[in-house]
Design a protein around this motif. Structure first.
Motif, PDB file in Angstrom:
ATOM      1  N   LEU A  45       0.702  -1.127  -0.012  1.00 41.55           N
ATOM      2  CA  LEU A  45       0.097  -0.028   0.080  1.00 41.55           C
ATOM      3  C   LEU A  45       0.848   1.392   0.058  1.00 41.55           C
ATOM      4  N   LEU A  46       2.043   1.103   0.469  1.00 41.26           N
ATOM      5  CA  LEU A  46       2.805   2.360   0.702  1.00 41.26           C
ATOM      6  C   LEU A  46       3.990   2.271  -0.373  1.00 41.26           C
ATOM      7  N   THR A  47       4.453   3.569  -0.586  1.00 46.06           N
ATOM      8  CA  THR A  47       5.593   3.459  -1.468  1.00 46.06           C
ATOM      9  C   THR A  47       6.892   3.245  -0.824  1.00 46.06           C
ATOM     10  N   ASP A  48       8.169   3.166  -1.613  1.00 45.40           N
ATOM     11  CA  ASP A  48       9.241   3.097  -0.797  1.00 45.40           C
ATOM     12  C   ASP A  48       9.556   4.114  -0.005  1.00 45.40           C
ATOM     13  N   GLU A  49       9.407   5.420  -0.616  1.00 43.12           N
ATOM     14  CA  GLU A  49       9.817   6.684   0.449  1.00 43.12           C
ATOM     15  C   GLU A  49       8.656   6.640   1.577  1.00 43.12           C
ATOM     16  N   ALA A  50       7.313   6.352   1.468  1.00 40.44           N
ATOM     17  CA  ALA A  50       6.550   6.066   2.606  1.00 40.44           C
ATOM     18  C   ALA A  50       7.064   5.397   3.690  1.00 40.44           C
ATOM     19  N   GLN A  51       7.503   3.992   3.148  1.00 37.31           N
ATOM     20  CA  GLN A  51       7.879   2.990   3.963  1.00 37.31           C
ATOM     21  C   GLN A  51       9.143   3.487   4.861  1.00 37.31           C
ATOM     22  N   ALA A  52      10.079   4.271   4.029  1.00 38.90           N
ATOM     23  CA  ALA A  52      11.228   4.745   5.068  1.00 38.90           C
ATOM     24  C   ALA A  52      11.017   5.690   5.940  1.00 38.90           C
ATOM     25  N   TRP A  53       9.797   6.539   5.529  1.00 38.36           N
ATOM     26  CA  TRP A  53       9.592   7.592   6.474  1.00 38.36           C
ATOM     27  C   TRP A  53       8.862   7.059   7.632  1.00 38.36           C
ATOM     28  N   VAL A  54       7.933   5.771   7.596  1.00 37.85           N
ATOM     29  CA  VAL A  54       7.406   4.987   8.870  1.00 37.85           C
ATOM     30  C   VAL A  54       8.555   4.467   9.360  1.00 37.85           C
TER      31      VAL A  54
END
Length: 533
Positions: free
Chosen positions: A194-203
């Motif tokens: 559901l999340l992009t690579d950038e969003a996963q890294a942010w989490v």
């Protein structure tokens, strides 16, 4: 004259009085012994009470005062004792700061005002202009003209913004139904995630770098329209953490090739572990190297026994230096792997700090035994602070001439008082711990590159401990292993001066494409191309 009967009666009375006197003396001696035991138990109980009160209410810092901040001598060899100077004299000498300008205020006043903002930040110019009606001179009526601007900078923060993206375009032949084609899906670390690579890294950086639990991250996302439950975020974090295992394996190989390895461990709670209660303590083991590219590794284990530690140190080279605290398992690791085991002077000093703090302030003095040990150990650290930037050869001369004499003074003081203090007291525990660790503590004198303590690995484990106060526990064993891997990546990045978020974004984009050993080698923090990602 006494008759025979009176004489015999007198002798019997004298014997009875003597017997009673002996019984009373024995009873008094027994009472005095019981009184001494009671007083000793009372003193030990009061000491433990003061130690617990200090642990609960006092400051946690172990800094002793300004007398231990003498770190500015130009030549520390000047403090080294001569061959005629007995080690005992080192115990009572007073260090003085020989820097010519020590204690004097600098002639240069620090620049006042707030610190300027980073010039690399993007600038958006906001013009504040006078209304047209006010751009007329009050004296002669002419229109005012612009001659410049007074610049002031304020930092502006743009809150998180959510975006929905990725459209896979379909293509079809306009003449027939056989030419239908679809653009391929880019390789992703979580296919159909559901999340992009950038969003996963942010989490992940939010939790493992800044200690924010995932349920708070989910609430933060909901403020901007991202209605994602924390369980979904947790599932993604676990999958990513386990997917990074090949990179963790390479980091471990790099760690085991180092000449110096630090080891430590701390507890962690896992709720759903097969065959164990949720309240059972598990452990997170921390390792770091002292040579080569900085590596910080965490590994989860359900226990603290030797069988778990041996897995972590399997493959370490013979002769490698191991720095740890006094936990007995490390002695077995060092002995089984033929390692050079160093003891930690911080852990040796800490019990004396507790013993000193348990003494009432009115009764403290520089001649207290605990204070004398603290002062001597402080001299070792002052010498190391002066020699921090020296060449190894010069630092070794300092250790051989000065530190070795301080070590002999500590040993003499230890042997003199080891059996003169109650072993169950705080001071007795400190003395026996020091005595048990002594062969490992004195080895640093033999090599200028060997450290005095395990503070570096304790500092590297601190972010995990701080984060644990927020997220409290791991739900599953897989989550604990994933957390260990992600903490390893984040802390290794920080040790190498790399921004963890940028590294994780690059790693998540390139990891699905890696196939060979060279591909995975290129993903190590000090090898990866952040600009290309």
């Amino acid at each position: 004259m006494l008759t025979t009967e009176e004489f015999i009666a007198l002798q019997q009375a004298l014997a009875e009085a003597t017997r009673r006197g002996q019984e009373m003396a024995q009873r008094n001696e027994s009472l005095f012994g019981e009184l001494r035991v009671t007083r000793t138990e009372r003193d030990l109980a009061l000491e433990r009470l003061r130690a617990l009160q200090h642990q609960l209410f006092a400051a946690k810092s172990e800094a002793r005062g300004t007398e231990q901040k003498d770190m500015f001598l130009n030549e520390a060899e000047a403090l080294a004792p001569t061959a005629q100077t007995p080690p005992a004299e080192i115990e009572d000498d007073e260090e003085e700061d020989s820097t010519p300008d020590a204690g004097k205020q600098s002639s240069k006043r620090k620049k006042r005002g707030r610190k300027p903002l980073d010039p690399a930040l993007p600038r958006d110019i906001v013009r504040h202009e006078l209304p047209e009606s006010e751009r007329i001179c009050a004296h002669d009526g002419y229109a005012l003209v612009e001659i410049g601007a007074e610049i002031s900078e304020q930092m502006h923060v743009i809150p998180e913004q959510l975006r929905v993206k990725h459209h896979r375009i379909k293509y079809a032949c306009p003449c027939c139904d056989l030419g239908l084609r679809l653009a391929p899906t880019p390789a992703r670390i979580i296919p159909r995630g559901l999340l992009t690579d950038e969003a996963q890294a942010w989490v992940i950086t939010g939790k493992y770098q800044f200690g924010m639990p995932l349920y708070r991250t989910a609430k933060l996302l909901s403020r901007f329209g991202g209605n994602i439950v924390s369980n979904t975020l947790a599932a993604g974090v676990v999958r990513i953490g386990l997917a990074t295992q090949p990179v963790i394996n390479l980091l471990r190989d790099c760690l085991l090739e180092s000449d110096l390895i630090y080891g430590d461990e701390t507890h962690v709670q896992v709720l759903k572990e097969p065959g164990r209660k949720a309240q059972t303590k598990s452990y997170m083991w921390a390792q770091m190297n002292g040579t080569g590219p900085p590596v910080r590794l965490f590994a989860y284990a359900p226990g603290r026994g030797a069988e778990h530690a041996q897995k972590l140190y399997a493959g370490v080279r013979r002769g490698t230096v191991l720095m740890s605290d006094g936990y007995e398992v490390y002695n077995g690791i060092a002995k089984g792997g033929c390692l050079t085991h160093l003891g930690c002077w911080v852990h040796a000093r800490r019990p004396f700090i507790k013993a000193e703090e348990a003494i009432p302030k009115a009764a403290r003095s520089p001649h207290q035994l605990a204070t004398r040990f603290i002062k001597l150990i402080g001299k070792l650290y002052r010498a190391e602070a002066r020699a921090r930037d020296w060449a190894p050869e010069r630092r070794q001369r300092l250790r051989a001439r000065y530190s070795a004499a301080v070590v002999r003074a500590i040993e003499q003081l230890l042997l003199t008082n080891l059996h003169a203090v109650a072993p169950s007291s705080l001071l007795g525990q400190a003395l026996h711990y020091l005595h048990g660790q002594w062969p490992k503590l004195i080895r640093f004198v033999d090599n200028a590159t060997w450290p005095l303590d395990s503070n570096p690995v304790e500092n590297s484990i601190r972010p995990f401990v701080v984060g644990r106060k927020g997220w409290l526990f791991a739900d599953t064993v897989g989550g604990a292993n994933a957390s260990a891997n992600l903490y390893s990546l984040v802390e290794t990045c920080k040790a190498n001066g790399i921004e963890p978020y940028r590294y994780l974004v690059a790693l998540f984009k390139k990891l699905p494409l890696a196939q060979t050993a060279d591909d995975y080698e290129a993903l190590l923090p000090w090898n990866i191309d952040l600009a290309a990602a």
